[in-house]
Design a protein around this motif. Structure first.
Motif, PDB file in Angstrom:
ATOM      1  N   VAL A   1      -7.842  -3.572   1.498  1.00  0.00           N
ATOM      2  CA  VAL A   1      -7.796  -4.655   2.515  1.00  0.00           C
ATOM      3  C   VAL A   1      -8.746  -5.565   2.384  1.00  0.00           C
ATOM      4  CG1 VAL A   1      -8.219  -4.776   5.153  1.00  0.00           C
ATOM      5  CG2 VAL A   1      -6.497  -3.278   4.321  1.00  0.00           C
TER       6      VAL A   1
ATOM      7  N   GLU B   1      -3.853   2.708   9.586  1.00  0.00           N
ATOM      8  CA  GLU B   1      -3.190   1.809  10.403  1.00  0.00           C
ATOM      9  C   GLU B   1      -4.175   0.457  10.979  1.00  0.00           C
ATOM     10  OE1 GLU B   1      -0.072   3.439  12.882  1.00  0.00           O
ATOM     11  OE2 GLU B   1       0.691   4.566  11.363  1.00  0.00           O
TER      12      GLU B   1
ATOM     13  N   ALA C   1       2.019  -1.403   4.450  1.00  0.00           N
ATOM     14  CA  ALA C   1       1.394  -0.044   4.128  1.00  0.00           C
ATOM     15  C   ALA C   1       2.267   0.994   4.524  1.00  0.00           C
ATOM     16  CB  ALA C   1       0.162  -0.016   5.133  1.00  0.00           C
TER      17      ALA C   1
ATOM     18  N   THR D   1      -7.257  -0.465   9.838  1.00  0.00           N
ATOM     19  CA  THR D   1      -7.655  -1.208   8.905  1.00  0.00           C
ATOM     20  C   THR D   1      -6.828  -2.186   8.344  1.00  0.00           C
ATOM     21  OG1 THR D   1      -9.182   0.804   8.217  1.00  0.00           O
ATOM     22  CG2 THR D   1      -8.674  -1.097   6.621  1.00  0.00           C
ATOM     23  N   ALA D   2      -5.365  -1.571   7.960  1.00  0.00           N
ATOM     24  CA  ALA D   2      -4.302  -2.673   7.632  1.00  0.00           C
ATOM     25  C   ALA D   2      -4.134  -3.879   8.586  1.00  0.00           C
ATOM     26  CB  ALA D   2      -2.981  -1.871   7.485  1.00  0.00           C
TER      27      ALA D   2
ATOM     28  N   VAL E   1       3.439  -1.692   9.108  1.00  0.00           N
ATOM     29  CA  VAL E   1       3.095  -0.164   8.760  1.00  0.00           C
ATOM     30  C   VAL E   1       4.285   0.588   8.850  1.00  0.00           C
ATOM     31  CG1 VAL E   1       1.909   1.759   9.408  1.00  0.00           C
ATOM     32  CG2 VAL E   1       0.705  -0.560   9.805  1.00  0.00           C
TER      33      VAL E   1
ATOM     34  N   ALA F   1       0.545  -7.227   9.161  1.00  0.00           N
ATOM     35  CA  ALA F   1       0.501  -5.980   8.786  1.00  0.00           C
ATOM     36  C   ALA F   1       1.831  -5.098   9.156  1.00  0.00           C
ATOM     37  CB  ALA F   1      -0.797  -5.051   9.114  1.00  0.00           C
TER      38      ALA F   1
ATOM     39  N   THR G   1      -7.787   2.627   1.647  1.00  0.00           N
ATOM     40  CA  THR G   1      -7.197   1.488   2.417  1.00  0.00           C
ATOM     41  C   THR G   1      -8.355   0.521   2.777  1.00  0.00           C
ATOM     42  OG1 THR G   1      -5.727   3.178   3.425  1.00  0.00           O
ATOM     43  CG2 THR G   1      -6.034   0.997   4.643  1.00  0.00           C
TER      44      THR G   1
ATOM     45  N   ILE H   1       0.232  -7.319   4.375  1.00  0.00           N
ATOM     46  CA  ILE H   1       0.399  -5.940   3.520  1.00  0.00           C
ATOM     47  C   ILE H   1       1.371  -5.304   4.405  1.00  0.00           C
ATOM     48  CG2 ILE H   1      -1.275  -5.073   5.359  1.00  0.00           C
ATOM     49  CD1 ILE H   1      -2.425  -3.224   3.186  1.00  0.00           C
TER      50      ILE H   1
ATOM     51  N   HIS I   1       0.720  -1.170  -0.050  1.00  0.00           N
ATOM     52  CA  HIS I   1      -0.179   0.007   0.047  1.00  0.00           C
ATOM     53  C   HIS I   1       0.897   1.041   0.109  1.00  0.00           C
ATOM     54  CE1 HIS I   1      -2.766   3.235   1.423  1.00  0.00           C
ATOM     55  NE2 HIS I   1      -3.110   2.662   2.067  1.00  0.00           N
TER      56      HIS I   1
ATOM     57  N   SER J   1       2.654   4.729   5.894  1.00  0.00           N
ATOM     58  CA  SER J   1       1.960   5.841   6.961  1.00  0.00           C
ATOM     59  C   SER J   1       3.198   6.944   7.170  1.00  0.00           C
ATOM     60  CB  SER J   1       1.683   4.865   8.170  1.00  0.00           C
ATOM     61  OG  SER J   1       0.921   5.908   9.193  1.00  0.00           O
TER      62      SER J   1
END
Length: 292
Positions: free
Chosen positions: A97, A149, A110, A151-152, A160, A158, A93, A108, A72, A112
Protein backbone atom coordinates in the motif's frame (compact mmCIF):
# COMPACT_ATOMS: atom_id res chain seq x y z
CA UNK A 1 -5.39 -0.95 -17.92
CA UNK A 2 -1.94 -1.13 -16.36
CA UNK A 3 -2.08 -3.73 -13.59
CA UNK A 4 0.51 -4.89 -11.07
CA UNK A 5 0.01 -8.27 -9.42
CA UNK A 6 1.72 -9.12 -6.14
CA UNK A 7 1.49 -12.84 -5.42
CA UNK A 8 1.31 -13.84 -9.06
CA UNK A 9 2.74 -17.35 -8.61
CA UNK A 10 0.31 -18.46 -5.90
CA UNK A 11 -2.75 -20.64 -6.27
CA UNK A 12 -4.95 -17.75 -7.46
CA UNK A 13 -2.19 -15.79 -9.17
CA UNK A 14 -1.36 -18.57 -11.63
CA UNK A 15 -4.81 -18.65 -13.29
CA UNK A 16 -5.25 -14.89 -12.77
CA UNK A 17 -2.32 -13.59 -14.81
CA UNK A 18 -3.40 -15.26 -18.10
CA UNK A 19 -6.96 -13.98 -17.58
CA UNK A 20 -5.70 -10.42 -17.17
CA UNK A 21 -3.49 -10.71 -20.25
CA UNK A 22 -6.35 -12.19 -22.29
CA UNK A 23 -8.58 -9.29 -21.20
CA UNK A 24 -6.10 -6.88 -22.76
CA UNK A 25 -4.52 -5.49 -19.61
CA UNK A 26 -0.85 -4.52 -19.43
CA UNK A 27 0.32 -6.80 -16.63
CA UNK A 28 3.42 -6.54 -14.48
CA UNK A 29 3.70 -9.29 -11.87
CA UNK A 30 6.06 -9.57 -8.93
CA UNK A 31 7.86 -12.65 -7.61
CA UNK A 32 10.61 -12.96 -5.02
CA UNK A 33 12.46 -15.70 -6.95
CA UNK A 34 14.07 -15.87 -10.41
CA UNK A 35 12.06 -19.02 -11.16
CA UNK A 36 8.87 -17.15 -10.33
CA UNK A 37 9.82 -14.31 -12.65
CA UNK A 38 10.38 -16.78 -15.49
CA UNK A 39 7.03 -18.43 -14.77
CA UNK A 40 5.32 -15.05 -14.97
CA UNK A 41 6.95 -14.30 -18.30
CA UNK A 42 5.75 -17.65 -19.57
CA UNK A 43 2.19 -16.56 -18.75
CA UNK A 44 2.53 -13.51 -20.99
CA UNK A 45 3.18 -10.83 -18.36
CA UNK A 46 6.22 -8.76 -17.44
CA UNK A 47 7.98 -10.38 -14.51
CA UNK A 48 9.77 -8.33 -11.86
CA UNK A 49 11.75 -9.66 -8.92
CA UNK A 50 10.89 -8.18 -5.52
CA UNK A 51 10.03 -9.45 -2.04
CA UNK A 52 6.89 -8.01 -0.44
CA UNK A 53 8.74 -7.84 2.88
CA UNK A 54 11.49 -5.71 1.28
CA UNK A 55 9.82 -2.30 1.28
CA UNK A 56 12.39 -0.41 -0.87
CA UNK A 57 12.51 -3.14 -3.54
CA UNK A 58 8.73 -3.35 -3.70
CA UNK A 59 8.41 0.42 -3.89
CA UNK A 60 10.85 0.47 -6.82
CA UNK A 61 8.95 -2.32 -8.62
CA UNK A 62 5.58 -0.61 -8.23
CA UNK A 63 6.97 2.78 -9.21
CA UNK A 64 8.63 1.39 -12.34
CA UNK A 65 5.42 -0.35 -13.42
CA UNK A 66 3.31 2.80 -12.85
CA UNK A 67 0.11 0.75 -12.54
CA UNK A 68 -3.44 2.07 -12.44
CA UNK A 69 -4.44 -0.70 -10.05
CA UNK A 70 -2.55 -3.00 -7.70
CA UNK A 71 -3.75 -6.58 -7.13
CA UNK A 72 -2.82 -8.12 -3.79
CA UNK A 73 -2.71 -11.94 -3.81
CA UNK A 74 0.11 -12.34 -1.30
CA UNK A 75 0.13 -15.43 0.93
CA UNK A 76 2.77 -17.51 2.71
CA UNK A 77 1.11 -20.89 3.18
CA UNK A 78 3.43 -23.38 1.49
CA UNK A 79 4.77 -24.51 4.87
CA UNK A 80 1.40 -24.15 6.65
CA UNK A 81 2.95 -21.50 8.87
CA UNK A 82 0.20 -19.29 10.25
CA UNK A 83 2.72 -16.90 11.84
CA UNK A 84 4.50 -16.30 8.53
CA UNK A 85 1.23 -15.80 6.71
CA UNK A 86 0.06 -13.35 9.36
CA UNK A 87 3.27 -11.36 8.99
CA UNK A 88 2.78 -11.16 5.23
CA UNK A 89 -0.80 -9.99 5.72
CA UNK A 90 0.38 -7.21 8.00
CA UNK A 91 3.81 -6.16 6.74
CA UNK A 92 3.48 -7.22 3.10
CA UNK A 93 0.19 -5.38 2.76
CA UNK A 94 1.64 -2.27 4.43
CA UNK A 95 4.62 -2.29 2.07
CA UNK A 96 2.41 -2.78 -0.98
CA UNK A 97 0.00 0.00 0.00
CA UNK A 98 2.83 2.42 0.76
CA UNK A 99 4.40 1.58 -2.60
CA UNK A 100 1.05 2.18 -4.29
CA UNK A 101 0.66 5.55 -2.55
CA UNK A 102 4.14 6.60 -3.65
CA UNK A 103 3.31 5.66 -7.25
CA UNK A 104 0.01 7.54 -7.19
CA UNK A 105 -2.12 4.39 -7.36
CA UNK A 106 -5.64 4.85 -5.99
CA UNK A 107 -7.16 1.39 -6.48
CA UNK A 108 -6.35 -2.00 -4.98
CA UNK A 109 -8.01 -5.42 -5.20
CA UNK A 110 -6.92 -7.44 -2.19
CA UNK A 111 -7.28 -11.06 -1.14
CA UNK A 112 -8.89 -11.74 2.23
CA UNK A 113 -10.87 -14.64 3.73
CA UNK A 114 -14.53 -15.37 4.49
CA UNK A 115 -14.09 -17.26 7.79
CA UNK A 116 -13.04 -14.34 9.99
CA UNK A 117 -16.62 -13.19 10.70
CA UNK A 118 -18.08 -12.80 14.17
CA UNK A 119 -19.98 -15.79 15.60
CA UNK A 120 -23.63 -16.20 14.67
CA UNK A 121 -26.28 -18.39 13.12
CA UNK A 122 -26.36 -18.94 9.39
CA UNK A 123 -23.85 -17.95 6.70
CA UNK A 124 -22.42 -14.45 7.03
CA UNK A 125 -22.90 -11.55 4.65
CA UNK A 126 -20.52 -8.63 4.32
CA UNK A 127 -22.28 -6.39 6.90
CA UNK A 128 -21.35 -8.88 9.65
CA UNK A 129 -18.28 -7.54 11.50
CA UNK A 130 -15.02 -9.42 11.81
CA UNK A 131 -14.70 -11.54 14.92
CA UNK A 132 -13.65 -9.39 17.87
CA UNK A 133 -14.21 -12.03 20.53
CA UNK A 134 -12.00 -14.86 19.34
CA UNK A 135 -9.50 -16.59 21.63
CA UNK A 136 -5.99 -17.51 20.53
CA UNK A 137 -4.85 -18.71 18.07
CA UNK A 138 -7.84 -17.51 16.02
CA UNK A 139 -7.50 -14.01 17.48
CA UNK A 140 -4.06 -13.59 15.86
CA UNK A 141 -5.40 -14.68 12.49
CA UNK A 142 -8.40 -12.32 12.66
CA UNK A 143 -6.15 -9.45 13.77
CA UNK A 144 -3.89 -10.00 10.74
CA UNK A 145 -6.92 -10.07 8.42
CA UNK A 146 -8.25 -6.86 10.00
CA UNK A 147 -4.85 -5.23 9.52
CA UNK A 148 -4.76 -6.29 5.87
CA UNK A 149 -8.24 -4.93 5.15
CA UNK A 150 -7.77 -1.67 7.04
CA UNK A 151 -4.40 -1.03 5.40
CA UNK A 152 -5.82 -1.68 1.92
CA UNK A 153 -8.67 0.73 2.69
CA UNK A 154 -6.16 3.59 3.01
CA UNK A 155 -6.22 3.79 -0.79
CA UNK A 156 -9.07 5.65 -2.46
CA UNK A 157 -10.77 2.46 -3.67
CA UNK A 158 -10.10 -0.88 -2.00
CA UNK A 159 -12.04 -3.95 -3.12
CA UNK A 160 -11.45 -6.69 -0.56
CA UNK A 161 -12.30 -10.16 -1.85
CA UNK A 162 -13.10 -12.50 1.03
CA UNK A 163 -12.42 -15.90 -0.52
CA UNK A 164 -13.90 -19.15 0.65
CA UNK A 165 -11.63 -22.15 1.21
CA UNK A 166 -9.67 -22.38 -2.01
CA UNK A 167 -9.57 -25.69 -3.83
CA UNK A 168 -8.16 -26.71 -7.19
CA UNK A 169 -4.57 -26.80 -8.51
CA UNK A 170 -1.93 -25.65 -6.08
CA UNK A 171 -4.15 -25.82 -2.99
CA UNK A 172 -4.25 -28.05 0.09
CA UNK A 173 -7.48 -29.62 -1.21
CA UNK A 174 -6.08 -30.75 -4.57
CA UNK A 175 -5.15 -34.35 -5.39
CA UNK A 176 -1.80 -35.03 -3.73
CA UNK A 177 -2.26 -32.01 -1.48
CA UNK A 178 -1.87 -31.63 2.26
CA UNK A 179 -5.45 -32.59 3.14
CA UNK A 180 -5.23 -35.84 1.19
CA UNK A 181 -2.00 -36.66 3.01
CA UNK A 182 -3.51 -35.84 6.38
CA UNK A 183 -6.59 -37.98 5.74
CA UNK A 184 -4.37 -40.82 4.55
CA UNK A 185 -2.64 -40.78 7.95
CA UNK A 186 0.55 -38.91 7.08
CA UNK A 187 1.45 -37.33 10.43
CA UNK A 188 4.11 -35.15 8.78
CA UNK A 189 1.54 -33.39 6.58
CA UNK A 190 1.53 -29.63 7.26
CA UNK A 191 -2.06 -28.41 7.12
CA UNK A 192 -3.78 -25.51 8.88
CA UNK A 193 -7.32 -26.71 8.17
CA UNK A 194 -9.45 -29.34 9.89
CA UNK A 195 -9.93 -33.02 9.19
CA UNK A 196 -12.87 -33.35 11.61
CA UNK A 197 -16.19 -34.28 9.97
CA UNK A 198 -18.34 -32.25 12.34
CA UNK A 199 -21.07 -29.59 12.02
CA UNK A 200 -18.66 -26.73 11.26
CA UNK A 201 -19.92 -24.92 8.14
CA UNK A 202 -17.46 -23.81 5.46
CA UNK A 203 -17.73 -22.08 2.11
CA UNK A 204 -15.51 -23.04 -0.80
CA UNK A 205 -14.40 -21.46 -4.07
CA UNK A 206 -12.33 -22.93 -6.88
CA UNK A 207 -9.14 -20.99 -7.65
CA UNK A 208 -10.29 -20.35 -11.23
CA UNK A 209 -13.53 -18.79 -9.99
CA UNK A 210 -11.55 -16.68 -7.51
CA UNK A 211 -9.31 -15.47 -10.34
CA UNK A 212 -12.35 -14.54 -12.43
CA UNK A 213 -13.66 -12.51 -9.49
CA UNK A 214 -10.41 -10.54 -9.34
CA UNK A 215 -10.71 -9.56 -13.01
CA UNK A 216 -14.33 -8.53 -12.48
CA UNK A 217 -13.42 -6.57 -9.35
CA UNK A 218 -11.17 -4.21 -11.30
CA UNK A 219 -14.36 -2.21 -11.96
CA UNK A 220 -16.23 -2.81 -8.68
CA UNK A 221 -16.80 -0.18 -6.01
CA UNK A 222 -14.74 -0.45 -2.85
CA UNK A 223 -15.55 -2.58 0.17
CA UNK A 224 -15.54 -6.26 1.15
CA UNK A 225 -17.13 -8.89 -1.10
CA UNK A 226 -17.50 -12.60 -0.31
CA UNK A 227 -16.19 -14.76 -3.15
CA UNK A 228 -17.63 -18.17 -2.35
CA UNK A 229 -19.69 -20.81 -4.11
CA UNK A 230 -23.44 -21.24 -3.70
CA UNK A 231 -23.46 -23.97 -1.06
CA UNK A 232 -22.05 -23.43 2.43
CA UNK A 233 -21.94 -26.86 4.03
CA UNK A 234 -21.00 -28.66 7.27
CA UNK A 235 -17.82 -30.71 7.32
CA UNK A 236 -19.75 -33.96 7.83
CA UNK A 237 -21.12 -33.40 4.29
CA UNK A 238 -18.21 -31.95 2.32
CA UNK A 239 -15.29 -33.82 3.95
CA UNK A 240 -16.49 -37.33 2.98
CA UNK A 241 -17.22 -36.06 -0.56
CA UNK A 242 -13.72 -34.66 -0.87
CA UNK A 243 -12.15 -37.80 0.60
CA UNK A 244 -14.05 -39.86 -1.97
CA UNK A 245 -12.85 -37.64 -4.80
CA UNK A 246 -9.26 -37.89 -3.55
CA UNK A 247 -9.43 -41.65 -2.96
CA UNK A 248 -8.51 -41.46 0.73
CA UNK A 249 -10.37 -42.60 3.87
CA UNK A 250 -13.12 -40.36 5.20
CA UNK A 251 -13.25 -39.60 8.93
CA UNK A 252 -16.26 -40.67 10.96
CA UNK A 253 -18.86 -37.90 11.48
CA UNK A 254 -19.04 -36.23 14.87
CA UNK A 255 -21.22 -33.50 16.36
CA UNK A 256 -20.33 -29.94 17.26
CA UNK A 257 -19.03 -26.68 15.83
CA UNK A 258 -17.67 -23.32 16.94
CA UNK A 259 -20.16 -20.45 16.57
CA UNK A 260 -17.88 -18.69 14.07
CA UNK A 261 -17.84 -21.76 11.79
CA UNK A 262 -20.80 -20.50 9.78
CA UNK A 263 -19.85 -20.13 6.10
CA UNK A 264 -20.56 -17.08 3.95
CA UNK A 265 -23.02 -15.76 1.35
CA UNK A 266 -22.17 -14.68 -2.21
CA UNK A 267 -25.25 -12.53 -2.96
CA UNK A 268 -23.25 -9.30 -3.27
CA UNK A 269 -20.75 -10.75 -5.76
CA UNK A 270 -23.62 -12.23 -7.77
CA UNK A 271 -25.40 -8.86 -7.80
CA UNK A 272 -22.29 -7.44 -9.48
CA UNK A 273 -22.32 -10.06 -12.22
CA UNK A 274 -19.90 -12.68 -10.90
CA UNK A 275 -21.09 -16.28 -11.17
CA UNK A 276 -19.02 -19.26 -10.02
CA UNK A 277 -18.50 -21.70 -12.88
CA UNK A 278 -18.36 -24.35 -10.16
CA UNK A 279 -21.41 -23.36 -8.09
CA UNK A 280 -21.00 -26.19 -5.60
CA UNK A 281 -18.17 -28.21 -4.12
CA UNK A 282 -20.29 -31.32 -4.79
CA UNK A 283 -19.31 -31.29 -8.46
CA UNK A 284 -16.24 -29.08 -8.08
CA UNK A 285 -14.25 -31.59 -6.03
CA UNK A 286 -14.60 -34.18 -8.78
CA UNK A 287 -14.03 -31.58 -11.48
CA UNK A 288 -10.60 -30.71 -10.09
CA UNK A 289 -9.47 -34.28 -10.79
CA UNK A 290 -9.82 -33.55 -14.50
CA UNK A 291 -8.32 -30.03 -14.43
CA UNK A 292 -5.55 -30.12 -11.82
Amino acid sequence: MRVLVAGATGAVGRPLVPLLVAAGHEVTAVSRTPAGVERIRGLGAKGVRADALDAPALRHAVGAASPEVVIHQLTDLSAADGTANGRLRREGTRNLVEAAKAAGVGRIVAQSISWAYAPGEGPAGEPVPLDGTAAEPRARMVAAVRSLEETAAELETAVVLRYGLLYGPGTWYAPGGALAAALAGDRSARFLGSTVANDAVSSFVHVADAARAVVAALDWPGGPVNVVDDEPAPAHQWLPALADALGVPAPEPVAGRQEWERGALNALARSRGWRPERPTWRTGFMDQLDRS
